[in-house]
Design a protein around this motif. Structure first.
Motif, PDB file in Angstrom:
ATOM      1  N   SER A 101      10.331 -38.625  82.386  1.00 28.36           N
ATOM      2  CA  SER A 101       9.145 -39.409  82.736  1.00 28.36           C
ATOM      3  C   SER A 101       8.619 -39.058  84.131  1.00 28.36           C
ATOM      4  O   SER A 101       7.795 -39.777  84.676  1.00 28.36           O
ATOM      5  N   LEU A 102       9.101 -37.950  84.713  1.00 27.68           N
ATOM      6  CA  LEU A 102       8.598 -37.537  86.029  1.00 27.68           C
ATOM      7  C   LEU A 102       7.845 -36.218  85.942  1.00 27.68           C
ATOM      8  O   LEU A 102       7.703 -35.504  86.936  1.00 27.68           O
ATOM      9  N   ALA A 126      13.028 -42.243  83.834  1.00 25.38           N
ATOM     10  CA  ALA A 126      13.835 -42.194  85.055  1.00 25.38           C
ATOM     11  C   ALA A 126      13.840 -43.597  85.657  1.00 25.38           C
ATOM     12  O   ALA A 126      13.022 -44.433  85.297  1.00 25.38           O
ATOM     13  N   SER A 127      14.747 -43.844  86.577  1.00 27.96           N
ATOM     14  CA  SER A 127      14.755 -45.130  87.283  1.00 27.96           C
ATOM     15  C   SER A 127      13.542 -45.173  88.214  1.00 27.96           C
ATOM     16  O   SER A 127      12.969 -44.126  88.525  1.00 27.96           O
ATOM     17  N   PRO A 128      13.145 -46.370  88.688  1.00 30.33           N
ATOM     18  CA  PRO A 128      12.001 -46.427  89.619  1.00 30.33           C
ATOM     19  C   PRO A 128      12.220 -45.591  90.884  1.00 30.33           C
ATOM     20  O   PRO A 128      11.257 -45.185  91.526  1.00 30.33           O
ATOM     21  N   ALA A 129      13.479 -45.300  91.218  1.00 26.89           N
ATOM     22  CA  ALA A 129      13.740 -44.433  92.377  1.00 26.89           C
ATOM     23  C   ALA A 129      13.594 -42.951  92.017  1.00 26.89           C
ATOM     24  O   ALA A 129      13.630 -42.087  92.893  1.00 26.89           O
ATOM     25  N   THR A 159      12.730 -36.174  93.872  1.00 28.39           N
ATOM     26  CA  THR A 159      14.088 -36.330  93.340  1.00 28.39           C
ATOM     27  C   THR A 159      14.457 -35.196  92.383  1.00 28.39           C
ATOM     28  O   THR A 159      13.642 -34.737  91.599  1.00 28.39           O
ATOM     29  N   LEU A 160      15.732 -34.787  92.467  1.00 26.93           N
ATOM     30  CA  LEU A 160      16.229 -33.686  91.649  1.00 26.93           C
ATOM     31  C   LEU A 160      16.742 -34.216  90.312  1.00 26.93           C
ATOM     32  O   LEU A 160      17.409 -35.256  90.263  1.00 26.93           O
ATOM     33  N   ALA A 161      16.433 -33.495  89.242  1.00 28.80           N
ATOM     34  CA  ALA A 161      16.917 -33.871  87.905  1.00 28.80           C
ATOM     35  C   ALA A 161      18.307 -33.257  87.699  1.00 28.80           C
ATOM     36  O   ALA A 161      18.608 -32.195  88.240  1.00 28.80           O
ATOM     37  N   PRO A 162      19.154 -33.928  86.900  1.00 25.14           N
ATOM     38  CA  PRO A 162      20.507 -33.409  86.651  1.00 25.14           C
ATOM     39  C   PRO A 162      20.479 -32.253  85.648  1.00 25.14           C
ATOM     40  O   PRO A 162      20.984 -32.371  84.529  1.00 25.14           O
ATOM     41  N   VAL A 163      19.902 -31.146  86.082  1.00 31.66           N
ATOM     42  CA  VAL A 163      19.640 -30.025  85.181  1.00 31.66           C
ATOM     43  C   VAL A 163      20.922 -29.484  84.551  1.00 31.66           C
ATOM     44  O   VAL A 163      20.982 -29.232  83.350  1.00 31.66           O
ATOM     45  N   ARG A 164      21.954 -29.302  85.363  1.00 32.45           N
ATOM     46  CA  ARG A 164      23.178 -28.693  84.840  1.00 32.45           C
ATOM     47  C   ARG A 164      23.804 -29.562  83.738  1.00 32.45           C
ATOM     48  O   ARG A 164      24.215 -29.049  82.695  1.00 32.45           O
ATOM     49  N   GLU A 165      23.824 -30.880  83.955  1.00 33.78           N
ATOM     50  CA  GLU A 165      24.414 -31.793  82.976  1.00 33.78           C
ATOM     51  C   GLU A 165      23.565 -31.853  81.705  1.00 33.78           C
ATOM     52  O   GLU A 165      24.090 -31.824  80.595  1.00 33.78           O
ATOM     53  N   ILE A 355       7.445 -44.813  89.152  1.00 37.11           N
ATOM     54  CA  ILE A 355       7.823 -45.399  90.452  1.00 37.11           C
ATOM     55  C   ILE A 355       6.963 -46.608  90.814  1.00 37.11           C
ATOM     56  O   ILE A 355       7.166 -47.224  91.847  1.00 37.11           O
ATOM     57  N   GLY A 356       5.999 -46.944  89.931  1.00 37.36           N
ATOM     58  CA  GLY A 356       5.206 -48.159  90.126  1.00 37.36           C
ATOM     59  C   GLY A 356       4.023 -47.999  91.050  1.00 37.36           C
ATOM     60  O   GLY A 356       3.611 -48.958  91.708  1.00 37.36           O
ATOM     61  N   THR A 357       3.463 -46.818  91.143  1.00 36.99           N
ATOM     62  CA  THR A 357       2.337 -46.601  92.055  1.00 36.99           C
ATOM     63  C   THR A 357       1.073 -46.139  91.321  1.00 36.99           C
ATOM     64  O   THR A 357       0.152 -45.623  91.936  1.00 36.99           O
ATOM     65  N   PHE A 358       1.036 -46.363  89.987  1.00 35.03           N
ATOM     66  CA  PHE A 358      -0.156 -46.030  89.215  1.00 35.03           C
ATOM     67  C   PHE A 358      -1.069 -47.258  89.228  1.00 35.03           C
ATOM     68  O   PHE A 358      -0.598 -48.358  89.036  1.00 35.03           O
TER      69      PHE A 358
END
Lengths: 411, 74
Positions: A101-102, A126-129, A159-165, A355-358
């Motif tokens: 969602s980012l 993703a979380s709001p953070a 923020t970085l996505a957990p690509v490897r996982e 992130i709630g800024t739309f």
């Protein structure tokens, strides 16, 4: 590095990096002045020298990202074209694709268009953070899932996505992982085999420090040469007797004359990065990001988005000043303080919803390798001045009247 | 007696450059030239080498896993 424009603080490296290393402009000029031929078309020495330059650039990219064969590096005009080629060339009606969602619109718009044609789409929240849980991607998989496509780092909150996982999950389920490395290539270590990346889409004009008009994708060893349909077909300088597009790499995807002058500049950018080392670039950007976050935290009336921890993000920081529109802040930052930044939605409405800024968006500062701690301090002083201004009663009254007027305009 | 040459043919120009890089690093004398008309109508390039080196050329390309379409004596 000398900067040609005095009193400019450039904090918009997430849009395009500036300035470039000294050798980049020279390499572009040298190509046009002295080399100039069409790479891979003719057999004369200028043409083969141009083809060698293009090959050496592929080689540098393959080395940087842990790819074995430089011929699996395909050039496009930017990462958007690379992502369009991969998504539209791979996904068919009835296929399922998973994303986050980012995402930037370079992924969301092609995916929404494919959805209308019958491709099933899941966007993992993703979380709001701005953080993802890898297990959410596993839960999103279906028997017909063909691809996971993931933004490596958010262009809104960094923020970085957990690509490897996520790549490991993809591997276990026989699904490919495509990564949009627009915000990470050149500033964060990427190793395709170790990070379980099957398709890496990159742009040349951001962290890789090359000119605009360069970018591409790299196919990992698990993806067959003919898995993706090309977006364009045409002359490749190979198999000229054939009226069918060649199926081998990179010719399958590289019809028409390449941006060889731009690629010459990209090569100089890559050579600069190889000399400096990605680890050094990353360490500098982490230090700048920490300084920026710490400074913003100390200013009353500033809200910062994301994790607020440089360990979990690249040098992209989004924030808002209470009582001031982002667009207004940007104008003041440019005109009064000489600070170049980007405000609004950053072509990523999904990320701003997360992130709630739309729809109002944020102010985004994105430092780069050539920014200094002193520049960050100056930018912080400017934000502090604007936050104070937004807090004054006069400003608030003027602002309220204007927003009423705007509402009338909109009716 | 004039010099005897051979050429290595490739699918892609970029593959020919890759081969050139590998063969030059191995100390062989090679040159990228347009593919001779009698061999192919292709507009691409091929790699010319001294025919006396032909087994060494093949060996280096196989060692470096550089795919090629064929080797011909000129």
């Amino acid at each position: 590095m000398d900067k040609p424009l005095p009193n400019i603080i450039y904090l918009d490296n997430a849009a395009t990096s500036w300035p470039k290393p000294a050798g980049v402009a020279q390499a572009v000029a040298d190509f046009i002045n002295y080399l100039g031929a069409n790479p891979g078309r003719s057999g004369h020495r200028l043409s083969t020298a141009a083809a060698e330059l293009v090959y050496d650039t592929r080689s540098l990219l393959a080395e940087m990202f842990g790819a074995e064969d430089p011929l699996r590096v395909v050039f496009c005009k930017n990462v958007t074209e690379a992502l369009n080629t991969v998504l539209r060339g791979l996904l068919r009606p009835g296929d399922h694709v998973v994303t986050g969602s980012l995402e930037h619109n370079s992924v969301m718009r092609p995916l929404r268009a494919l959805e209308r044609q019958g491709v099933e789409l899941t966007a993992v929240p993703a979380s709001p953070a701005g953080l993802f849980r890898p297990s959410d991607f596993e839960r999103a998989l279906r028997p017909n899932t063909r691809l996971i496509v993931l933004n490596h780092a958010s262009n809104v909150v960094g923020t970085l996505a957990p690509v490897r996982e996520v790549g490991q999950i993809a591997r276990e389920h026989g699904v490919w992982l495509a990564v949009d490395a627009a915000q990470t290539a050149g500033v964060y270590p990427i190793h395709m085999p170790a990070d379980n990346i099957d398709i890496l889409c990159f742009t040349g004009h951001k962290g890789l420090l090359g000119p605009q008009g360069t970018g591409g994708f790299i196919l990992g060893e698990r993806v067959p040469d003919d898995a993706i349909e090309p977006l364009t077909r045409g002359g490749t300088g190979s198999r000229s007797e054939e009226e069918h597009q060649p199926d081998f790499l990179p010719d399958r995807f590289e019809s028409g004359t390449l941006n060889a002058a731009g690629i010459a500049g990209l090569k100089a950018g890559l050579e600069f990065l190889r000399r400096e080392g990605i680890a050094k670039v990353r360490a500098h950007e982490v230090a700048l990001t920490r300084r920026l976050l710490d400074g913003l935290r100390a200013i009353a009336g500033v809200q910062i988005y994301g994790t607020r921890d440089p360990a979990y993000q690249v040098a992209v920081v989004s924030f808002n000043i209470a009582g001031m529109y982002p667009s207004e802040a940007a104008l003041a930052l440019d005109e009064e303080f000489g600070i170049m930044c980007r405000v609004g939605l950053h072509c990523a409405p999904a990320a701003h919803r997360t992130i709630g800024t739309f729809p109002q968006g944020t102010i985004r500062f994105s430092p780069g390798y050539f920014n200094t701690p002193a520049e960050i301090d100056q930018a912080l002083e400017a934000v502090e001045a604007l936050a104070r201004r937004a807090h004054t009663p006069t400003y608030q009254v003027v602002n309220r009247e204007r927003s009423v007027y705007d509402d009338r305009e909109n009716r | 007696m004039s010099t005897q040459y051979g050429v290595v043919l490739f699918d892609s120009t970029q593959r020919a450059i890759q081969a050139e890089r590998a063969l030059k690093a191995a100390g062989l004398l090679v040159k990228l030239i347009p593919v001779p008309r009698q061999i192919s109508s292709d507009c691409g390039v091929c790699l010319r080498f001294l025919w006396q080196d032909h087994s060494r050329v093949e060996e280096v390309l196989r060692d470096h896993r550089v795919a090629f379409a064929g080797i011909r004596q000129l």
